[in-house]
Design a protein around this motif. Structure first.
Motif, PDB file in Angstrom:
ATOM      1  N   HIS A 169       0.764  -1.349  -0.093  1.00 52.00           N
ATOM      2  CA  HIS A 169       0.049  -0.111  -0.063  1.00 52.00           C
ATOM      3  C   HIS A 169       0.812   0.992  -0.146  1.00 52.00           C
ATOM      4  CE1 HIS A 169      -3.679  -2.732   0.923  1.00 52.00           C
ATOM      5  NE2 HIS A 169      -2.795  -3.104   1.869  1.00 52.00           N
ATOM      6  N   GLU A 170       0.312   2.075  -0.961  1.00 55.47           N
ATOM      7  CA  GLU A 170       1.219   3.352  -0.802  1.00 55.47           C
ATOM      8  C   GLU A 170       0.295   4.546   0.022  1.00 55.47           C
ATOM      9  OE1 GLU A 170       1.861   4.750  -4.854  1.00 55.47           O
ATOM     10  OE2 GLU A 170       3.520   3.082  -5.306  1.00 55.47           O
ATOM     11  N   HIS A 171       1.018   5.427   0.617  1.00 57.82           N
ATOM     12  CA  HIS A 171       0.618   6.660   1.353  1.00 57.82           C
ATOM     13  C   HIS A 171       1.674   7.806   1.261  1.00 57.82           C
ATOM     14  CE1 HIS A 171       3.188   4.276   4.216  1.00 57.82           C
ATOM     15  NE2 HIS A 171       3.456   5.383   4.731  1.00 57.82           N
ATOM     16  N   ASP A 172       1.011   8.924   1.817  1.00 52.68           N
ATOM     17  CA  ASP A 172       1.853  10.076   1.860  1.00 52.68           C
ATOM     18  C   ASP A 172       2.322  10.516   3.171  1.00 52.68           C
ATOM     19  OD1 ASP A 172       1.842  10.395  -0.811  1.00 52.68           O
ATOM     20  OD2 ASP A 172       0.149  11.850  -0.661  1.00 52.68           O
ATOM     21  N   VAL A 173       3.530  10.997   3.283  1.00 56.14           N
ATOM     22  CA  VAL A 173       4.092  11.282   4.772  1.00 56.14           C
ATOM     23  C   VAL A 173       4.739  12.681   4.356  1.00 56.14           C
ATOM     24  CG1 VAL A 173       4.491   9.198   5.599  1.00 56.14           C
ATOM     25  CG2 VAL A 173       6.327  10.191   4.504  1.00 56.14           C
ATOM     26  N   GLY A 205       5.241   7.111   0.549  1.00 61.42           N
ATOM     27  CA  GLY A 205       5.649   5.941   1.162  1.00 61.42           C
ATOM     28  C   GLY A 205       5.085   4.521   0.933  1.00 61.42           C
ATOM     29  N   TRP A 206       5.514   3.672   1.155  1.00 57.76           N
ATOM     30  CA  TRP A 206       4.889   2.283   0.962  1.00 57.76           C
ATOM     31  C   TRP A 206       5.083   1.407   2.002  1.00 57.76           C
ATOM     32  CZ3 TRP A 206       7.281  -2.349   0.280  1.00 57.76           C
ATOM     33  CH2 TRP A 206       8.827  -2.240  -0.253  1.00 57.76           C
ATOM     34  N   ARG A 207       4.094   0.295   2.371  1.00 57.21           N
ATOM     35  CA  ARG A 207       4.089  -0.674   3.179  1.00 57.21           C
ATOM     36  C   ARG A 207       3.672  -1.693   2.690  1.00 57.21           C
ATOM     37  NH1 ARG A 207      -0.214   2.485   4.650  1.00 57.21           N
ATOM     38  NH2 ARG A 207      -2.092   1.023   5.243  1.00 57.21           N
ATOM     39  N   THR A 208       3.826  -2.729   3.461  1.00 61.91           N
ATOM     40  CA  THR A 208       3.283  -4.361   3.578  1.00 61.91           C
ATOM     41  C   THR A 208       2.659  -4.325   4.794  1.00 61.91           C
ATOM     42  OG1 THR A 208       5.184  -5.572   4.574  1.00 61.91           O
ATOM     43  CG2 THR A 208       4.933  -5.261   1.955  1.00 61.91           C
ATOM     44  N   ASP A 209       1.286  -5.062   4.761  1.00 55.34           N
ATOM     45  CA  ASP A 209       0.339  -5.189   5.872  1.00 55.34           C
ATOM     46  C   ASP A 209       0.721  -6.826   6.282  1.00 55.34           C
ATOM     47  OD1 ASP A 209      -0.582  -2.768   6.025  1.00 55.34           O
ATOM     48  OD2 ASP A 209      -2.359  -3.146   4.842  1.00 55.34           O
ATOM     49  N   LEU A 219       8.182  -1.191   5.645  1.00 52.99           N
ATOM     50  CA  LEU A 219       7.807   0.237   5.673  1.00 52.99           C
ATOM     51  C   LEU A 219       9.144   0.935   4.603  1.00 52.99           C
ATOM     52  CD1 LEU A 219       7.476   1.039   9.630  1.00 52.99           C
ATOM     53  CD2 LEU A 219       5.683   0.383   7.918  1.00 52.99           C
ATOM     54  N   SER A 220       8.739   1.498   4.014  1.00 52.21           N
ATOM     55  CA  SER A 220       9.683   2.285   2.773  1.00 52.21           C
ATOM     56  C   SER A 220       9.154   3.337   2.193  1.00 52.21           C
ATOM     57  CB  SER A 220      10.267   1.019   1.901  1.00 52.21           C
ATOM     58  OG  SER A 220      11.341   1.614   0.948  1.00 52.21           O
TER      59      SER A 220
END
Length: 320
Positions: free
Chosen positions: A2-6, A16-20, A52-53
């Motif tokens: 999943h991508e998201h903004d920080v 940013g991107w992360r796995t769950d 987290l990346s």
């Protein structure tokens, strides 16, 4: 994934991107302008870690900073901290590949309280250009000059580079050619290489080379002060970072483990199972060190503890 903004401390919006996936968090400091597909094994549900990346400034959805000089190593470290803070992670294992090794090492040097363990994959903590082509026996000063001059030249002709790479068809055939180029080896899954190349070739190449030049002046780093467990994975046939240059910075550290893998610079693609196995081992080492430090910590002497005999307080900690 999943991508998201920080938002970084200087106000730059970072994608940013992360796995769950279930498991403890791991911060991944990426190679310059590389997508998550470079790490196929870490994206699987059974990876055992929550990754987290982020994407570097001005690449793959992250904004360029308003002040375009804010692309130094310290700025990338600030972005890494922003990703950790946004996820509510205070301390974790940090890993990096290629340029990401510099970011991971600098994060540990500046903020050791945020890093419980380090994994360096096919990279060096400093003197990026001096580490290139080390397998050919060329003196470091010559390698550094050639790499620096070549990068400046590529930035100068970046419109031509864009015109070629943005139009090149990326398919099984071109991915197979890349895997036999010497820069990459045939060990990786060809379809994974296709996914990586499709996004990678679409960079604004003038900006990409500008990012590379901005960190080219970072000198060799001394890591003597690091006390967390460290694992170094080096590619035996890596022409961008020789195994000797990758392992030398940690050679005197008591907590360091080095493993040479028969891969190119693209070790995460060509030996994904090795990456996962070594990461799991590193996390067990880091957890053991954290437990040992907790046990060795002097007992608290707050007002409540003051009512309890010291021997009893310390014994309680040991039993815990």
């Amino acid at each position: 994934m999943h991508e998201h903004d920080v938002t970084s401390p200087d106000g730059t919006r970072i994608r940013g991107w992360r796995t769950d996936n279930p498991g403890p968090p791991v911060l991944l400091c990426p190679g310059l302008g590389t997508p998550p597909d470079v790490w196929p094994a870490l994206l699987l549900p059974d990876a055992g870690v929550r990754v987290l990346s982020w994407y570097h400034r001005g690449t793959m959805g992250s904004d360029r900073p308003v002040d375009e000089s804010r692309i130094e190593l310290a700025d990338h470290v600030a972005d890494a901290l922003a990703v950790l803070d946004a996820a509510g992670v205070r301390r974790c294992v940090v890993m990096g590949w290629s340029v990401g090794v510099m970011v991971a090492a600098e994060l540990a040097r500046r903020h050791p309280d945020r890093v419980s363990g380090l994994m360096f994959t096919a990279g060096v903590p400093g003197d990026l250009f001096g580490a290139m082509f080390g397998s050919f026996g060329v003196p470091a000063v010559v390698r550094r000059a050639v790499a620096l001059g070549g990068t400046h030249a590529l930035r100068a002709i970046s419109p031509l580079v864009d015109a070629v790479l943005h139009r090149i068809p990326v398919n099984t055939f071109t991915a197979t050619l890349a895997q036999h180029s010497g820069l990459m080896l045939p060990g990786a899954d060809t379809q994974a290489v296709v996914h990586v190349l499709r996004r990678f070739v679409q960079h604004d190449w003038r900006w990409y080379f500008t990012l590379a030049l901005a960190i080219s002046s970072v000198p060799q780093r001394e890591l003597h002060g690091l006390t967390c467990p460290i694992t170094v994975l080096a590619g035996q046939y890596d022409i961008l970072t020789s195994p000797e240059r990758a392992s030398k910075p940690v050679s005197m550290l008591p907590q360091a483990r080095v493993r040479i893998v028969p891969t190119s610079h693209f070790l995460p693609l060509e030996a994904p199972d090795v990456v996962v196995d070594e990461l799991r081992m590193l996390m067990r080492r880091a957890a053991a060190v954290e437990r040992a430090r907790e046990l060795a910590r002097p007992p608290s002497r707050d007002p409540i503890d003051a009512l309890i005999p010291p021997a009893l307080t310390y014994g309680s900690r040991l039993r815990t």
